[in-house]
Design a protein around this motif. Structure first.
Motif: not given
Length: 93
Positions: A69-75, A36-40
């Motif tokens: 560490s993950l919040k900045k990508f998920v949120n 999902c990295a490119s979509a995000i």
């Protein structure tokens, strides 16, 4: 007595007819969302693999949101869009 036997028999038939689903435990692994990295990050539509992985990892999303560490990508708005596009509700933790 005959009525009770009939009732018990009907209940047994119903119990046998009901399909019991056994849910496998989800192993939380943020790497599973790499598809999902490119979509995000680029606002491109999510792939089918990405959507499948988001649905698999849905029970883990609150844990990811709590991880600095993950919040900045998920949120992010894009992550919310991807989840919505995939039909996965964004968690309220």
């Amino acid at each position: 007595m005959k009525g009770k036997c009939l009732l018990v028999s009907c209940l047994l038939v119903l119990l046998v007819a009901v399909r019991v689903e056994i849910t496998e435990a989800v192993i939380c692994n943020a790497i599973e969302l790499s598809s999902c990295a490119s979509a995000i990050t680029t606002s491109t539509p999510p792939s089918k693999l990405c959507c499948r992985k988001i649905k698999e990892q849905q029970p883990c999303l609150c844990n990811y949101l709590k991880n600095p560490s993950l919040k900045k990508f998920v949120n992010t708005p894009n992550a919310r869009r991807v989840a919505s596009t995939c039909g996965t509700p964004f968690p309220r933790c």
